[in-house]
Design a protein around this motif. Structure first.
Motif, PDB file in Angstrom:
ATOM      1  N   ILE A  89      -5.134  37.706  69.111  1.00  0.00           N
ATOM      2  CA  ILE A  89      -4.425  36.865  68.153  1.00  0.00           C
ATOM      3  C   ILE A  89      -3.133  37.574  67.747  1.00  0.00           C
ATOM      4  CG2 ILE A  89      -4.540  35.851  65.838  1.00  0.00           C
ATOM      5  CD1 ILE A  89      -7.631  35.720  66.275  1.00  0.00           C
ATOM      6  N   HIS A  90      -2.001  36.926  67.997  1.00  0.00           N
ATOM      7  CA  HIS A  90      -0.699  37.504  67.662  1.00  0.00           C
ATOM      8  C   HIS A  90       0.034  36.571  66.699  1.00  0.00           C
ATOM      9  CE1 HIS A  90      -0.431  39.774  71.793  1.00  0.00           C
ATOM     10  NE2 HIS A  90      -1.488  40.103  71.083  1.00  0.00           N
ATOM     11  N   ASN A  91       0.785  37.155  65.785  1.00  0.00           N
ATOM     12  CA  ASN A  91       1.702  36.366  64.976  1.00  0.00           C
ATOM     13  C   ASN A  91       3.114  36.838  65.306  1.00  0.00           C
ATOM     14  OD1 ASN A  91       3.293  36.113  62.069  1.00  0.00           O
ATOM     15  ND2 ASN A  91       1.985  34.392  62.553  1.00  0.00           N
ATOM     16  N   LYS A  92       3.978  35.879  65.699  1.00  0.00           N
ATOM     17  CA  LYS A  92       5.340  36.241  66.105  1.00  0.00           C
ATOM     18  C   LYS A  92       6.370  35.380  65.368  1.00  0.00           C
ATOM     19  CE  LYS A  92       4.633  36.070  70.760  1.00  0.00           C
ATOM     20  NZ  LYS A  92       4.941  36.381  72.192  1.00  0.00           N
ATOM     21  N   THR A  93       7.560  35.926  65.228  1.00  0.00           N
ATOM     22  CA  THR A  93       8.638  35.150  64.610  1.00  0.00           C
ATOM     23  C   THR A  93       9.039  34.002  65.532  1.00  0.00           C
ATOM     24  OG1 THR A  93      10.315  36.624  65.539  1.00  0.00           O
ATOM     25  CG2 THR A  93       9.561  37.109  63.302  1.00  0.00           C
ATOM     26  N   ALA A  94       9.479  32.892  64.913  1.00  0.00           N
ATOM     27  CA  ALA A  94       9.852  31.686  65.669  1.00  0.00           C
ATOM     28  C   ALA A  94      11.067  31.040  65.006  1.00  0.00           C
ATOM     29  CB  ALA A  94       8.681  30.707  65.683  1.00  0.00           C
ATOM     30  N   ALA A  95      11.838  30.315  65.808  1.00  0.00           N
ATOM     31  CA  ALA A  95      12.991  29.593  65.260  1.00  0.00           C
ATOM     32  C   ALA A  95      12.519  28.419  64.398  1.00  0.00           C
ATOM     33  CB  ALA A  95      13.866  29.081  66.409  1.00  0.00           C
ATOM     34  N   PHE A  96      13.333  28.041  63.418  1.00  0.00           N
ATOM     35  CA  PHE A  96      13.006  26.877  62.594  1.00  0.00           C
ATOM     36  C   PHE A  96      13.127  25.585  63.399  1.00  0.00           C
ATOM     37  CE2 PHE A  96      13.553  29.660  58.933  1.00  0.00           C
ATOM     38  CZ  PHE A  96      12.616  29.148  58.056  1.00  0.00           C
ATOM     39  N   GLY A  97      14.192  25.482  64.172  1.00  0.00           N
ATOM     40  CA  GLY A  97      14.442  24.250  64.928  1.00  0.00           C
ATOM     41  C   GLY A  97      15.842  23.761  64.656  1.00  0.00           C
ATOM     42  N   THR A  98      16.011  23.052  63.541  1.00  0.00           N
ATOM     43  CA  THR A  98      17.340  22.569  63.148  1.00  0.00           C
ATOM     44  C   THR A  98      17.624  22.982  61.717  1.00  0.00           C
ATOM     45  OG1 THR A  98      17.203  20.670  64.634  1.00  0.00           O
ATOM     46  CG2 THR A  98      18.798  20.528  62.841  1.00  0.00           C
ATOM     47  N   VAL A  99      18.751  23.636  61.519  1.00  0.00           N
ATOM     48  CA  VAL A  99      19.152  24.119  60.195  1.00  0.00           C
ATOM     49  C   VAL A  99      20.416  23.375  59.759  1.00  0.00           C
ATOM     50  CG1 VAL A  99      19.926  26.119  58.865  1.00  0.00           C
ATOM     51  CG2 VAL A  99      18.160  26.406  60.607  1.00  0.00           C
ATOM     52  N   LEU A 100      20.359  22.787  58.568  1.00  0.00           N
ATOM     53  CA  LEU A 100      21.523  22.109  57.985  1.00  0.00           C
ATOM     54  C   LEU A 100      22.153  23.018  56.938  1.00  0.00           C
ATOM     55  CD1 LEU A 100      23.351  19.706  57.097  1.00  0.00           C
ATOM     56  CD2 LEU A 100      21.415  18.837  55.780  1.00  0.00           C
ATOM     57  N   ILE A 101      23.441  23.286  57.089  1.00  0.00           N
ATOM     58  CA  ILE A 101      24.160  24.133  56.137  1.00  0.00           C
ATOM     59  C   ILE A 101      25.169  23.244  55.407  1.00  0.00           C
ATOM     60  CG2 ILE A 101      25.594  26.197  55.863  1.00  0.00           C
ATOM     61  CD1 ILE A 101      24.524  26.947  58.778  1.00  0.00           C
ATOM     62  N   ILE A 102      25.039  23.168  54.095  1.00  0.00           N
ATOM     63  CA  ILE A 102      25.948  22.350  53.280  1.00  0.00           C
ATOM     64  C   ILE A 102      26.775  23.300  52.426  1.00  0.00           C
ATOM     65  CG2 ILE A 102      26.103  20.527  51.546  1.00  0.00           C
ATOM     66  CD1 ILE A 102      23.422  19.501  52.400  1.00  0.00           C
ATOM     67  N   TYR A 103      28.087  23.205  52.490  1.00  0.00           N
ATOM     68  CA  TYR A 103      28.913  24.208  51.826  1.00  0.00           C
ATOM     69  C   TYR A 103      30.228  23.614  51.357  1.00  0.00           C
ATOM     70  CZ  TYR A 103      30.693  24.407  56.661  1.00  0.00           C
ATOM     71  OH  TYR A 103      31.188  24.082  57.902  1.00  0.00           O
ATOM     72  N   GLU A 104      30.881  24.350  50.469  1.00  0.00           N
ATOM     73  CA  GLU A 104      32.138  23.895  49.881  1.00  0.00           C
ATOM     74  C   GLU A 104      33.269  24.827  50.313  1.00  0.00           C
ATOM     75  OE1 GLU A 104      30.856  24.498  45.876  1.00  0.00           O
ATOM     76  OE2 GLU A 104      30.052  22.483  45.634  1.00  0.00           O
ATOM     77  N   SER A 105      34.353  24.279  50.722  1.00  0.00           N
ATOM     78  CA  SER A 105      35.668  24.945  50.767  1.00  0.00           C
ATOM     79  C   SER A 105      35.817  26.195  51.633  1.00  0.00           C
ATOM     80  CB  SER A 105      36.141  25.304  49.342  1.00  0.00           C
ATOM     81  OG  SER A 105      35.497  26.480  48.872  1.00  0.00           O
ATOM     82  N   ARG A 106      34.764  26.732  52.235  1.00  0.00           N
ATOM     83  CA  ARG A 106      34.932  28.009  52.946  1.00  0.00           C
ATOM     84  C   ARG A 106      34.804  27.835  54.451  1.00  0.00           C
ATOM     85  NH1 ARG A 106      31.332  32.708  50.769  1.00  0.00           N
ATOM     86  NH2 ARG A 106      32.039  33.434  52.788  1.00  0.00           N
ATOM     87  N   PRO A 107      35.935  27.730  55.151  1.00  0.00           N
ATOM     88  CA  PRO A 107      35.874  27.540  56.608  1.00  0.00           C
ATOM     89  C   PRO A 107      35.179  28.701  57.326  1.00  0.00           C
ATOM     90  CG  PRO A 107      38.070  27.042  55.778  1.00  0.00           C
ATOM     91  CD  PRO A 107      37.319  27.659  54.643  1.00  0.00           C
ATOM     92  N   ASP A 108      35.180  29.898  56.743  1.00  0.00           N
ATOM     93  CA  ASP A 108      34.526  31.029  57.420  1.00  0.00           C
ATOM     94  C   ASP A 108      33.018  30.827  57.536  1.00  0.00           C
ATOM     95  OD1 ASP A 108      35.224  31.289  54.678  1.00  0.00           O
ATOM     96  OD2 ASP A 108      34.524  33.352  54.618  1.00  0.00           O
ATOM     97  N   VAL A 109      32.436  30.007  56.639  1.00  0.00           N
ATOM     98  CA  VAL A 109      30.992  29.709  56.726  1.00  0.00           C
ATOM     99  C   VAL A 109      30.683  28.972  58.037  1.00  0.00           C
ATOM    100  CG1 VAL A 109      29.090  28.399  55.659  1.00  0.00           C
ATOM    101  CG2 VAL A 109      30.679  29.691  54.232  1.00  0.00           C
TER     102      VAL A 109
END
Length: 398
Positions: A89-109
């Motif tokens: 039995i192993h537990n491993k890290t996994a990707a979430f799938g789809t991540v939505l990032i909502i942000y204001e004014s910062r193009p570097d994000v």
């Protein structure tokens, strides 16, 4: 669901994106100037976050280079157990799938957060603010070029050019599967997302950070930490808003006056509680509610406390759960403070301005979480993962 891209492919896209940012540097800045001239607001912090200059592009490129050199956060073994019946039995890290990032004014994000989410195996949905639309669309077009240059579908990075009503509708009934939402911005944005979201949200919270000057403080250090925390960059969540001076500090009134005059020289508006106001003649605060406020401006409140415990209690009552610092040569007192103050980052003899993924060795950050689930403080590449159980058997039944 998107198939997990091999790490070589993910790194190739990041490196290509870094190259394209360098190649398109002048064009990005010219487009950003259009966003700046369209921005009519008088919010100094907003304008500072909106500007893309050479230093910001350098930082974007560096963050992509650092990301591509970091090891893959996906598929790391976190726990393993062999059952008495022979199952592994192993537990491993996994990707979430789809991540939505909502942000204001910062193009570097658009570069840095997008890069972290992509490297950790996720499809990215970007929802930037209208004030930085042209800059964001330009940067997303470079993401698409970096993907297609590597034979990968451009749908891995998608820009949602939505107004507030469309964003609300998408949060409540997403037209595609979203596994995680990260809002980056002011309290109004965060409250809006939490209210309407139908999947987990990582709250990249407010600052309202405190420095407590203990009786055994090195006063030169205290002064330097306060000035740096307040004035080096007012538009960030790790900036300093509140100072607590212990009245058991020898000649605390003289020290308070020195801080006030240094801050005023740097054009900071200083307010005080009753005792600070008496000692230094700064205006007295009108109500204790101001202790809850994050300023994001050249403004600070200074107050007094009578003990380490009183400082801890006051910080825990009012702070935003982000960062707090104690200035003292007494390590035992510092340890007590650091263990009992309920913030994501606690400091001894250093500025709160270091609460930042790059400064903490994470190579950049997706957000700085003031929530306690599922990660607290700066969220770097290795934190933007969920986990999954893998069980290997040969016919075991229960």
């Amino acid at each position: 669901m998107n198939h997990l891209l091999p790490i070589e492919k993910r790194n190739a896209v990041l490196n290509r994106m870094a190259f394209l940012l360098e190649q398109e540097r002048k064009s990005i800045q010219a487009i950003n100037q259009q966003d700046l001239s369209n921005y009519s607001g008088d919010d100094l912090a907003m304008e500072k976050r909106l500007l893309v200059d050479d230093a910001k592009i350098d930082a974007m490129i560096l963050s992509l280079q650092q990301l591509s050199s970091q090891e893959d956060p996906v598929g790391k073994l976190r726990f393993d157990f062999t059952h008495e019946n022979g199952m592994k039995i192993h537990n491993k890290t996994a990707a979430f799938g789809t991540v939505l990032i909502i942000y204001e004014s910062r193009p570097d994000v658009t570069v840095e957060a997008g890069g972290i989410a992509f490297k950790s195996g996720n499809k990215i949905l970007l929802k930037g603010g209208k004030e930085s639309l042209l800059s964001n669309l330009k940067i997303v077009s470079l993401w698409h070029q970096a993907l297609t240059d590597n034979g990968i579908s451009s749908s891995w990075v998608e820009y949602l050019n939505y107004d507030r009503a469309e964003t609300q509708a998408f949060l409540e009934k997403p037209t595609q599967k979203v596994d995680l939402i990260v809002p980056r911005g002011g309290e109004n944005l965060i409250a809006f997302v939490k209210k309407h979201a139908s999947c987990p949200v990582i709250v990249s919270g407010r600052g309202n950070n405190f420095v407590y000057v203990h009786p055994e403080a090195d006063l030169d250090q205290a002064l330097a930490v306060i000035i740096n925390g307040k004035t080096s960059n007012i538009s960030v969540c790790n900036a300093l808003d509140k100072v607590l001076i212990d009245v058991n500090l020898p000649n605390w009134e003289a020290f308070a006056s020195k801080i006030v005059s240094e801050l005023q020289q740097k054009k900071v508006t200083v307010l005080g509680d009753e005792s600070i106001s008496k000692a230094t003649s700064v205006p007295q605060i009108e109500s204790d509610l101001i202790w809850y406020e994050e300023f994001l401006d050249y403004k600070i409140v200074i107050g007094t406390v009578n003990s380490n415990q009183e400082a801890i209690d006051k910080i825990n009552k009012y702070c935003g759960g982000h960062s707090a610092s104690i200035i003292t040569k007494n390590n035992a007192v510092a340890q007590e403070f650091m263990e009992n103050v309920d913030t994501a980052a606690v400091y001894q003899n250093a500025s709160t301005r270091f609460t930042d993924g790059g400064q903490f060795g994470l190579g950049g950050e997706l957000a700085i979480s003031t929530d306690k689930l599922h990660q607290r403080g700066p969220i770097g590449l290795q934190h933007l993962v969920t986990n999954k159980w893998y069980i290997y058997g040969n016919g075991q039944v229960r």
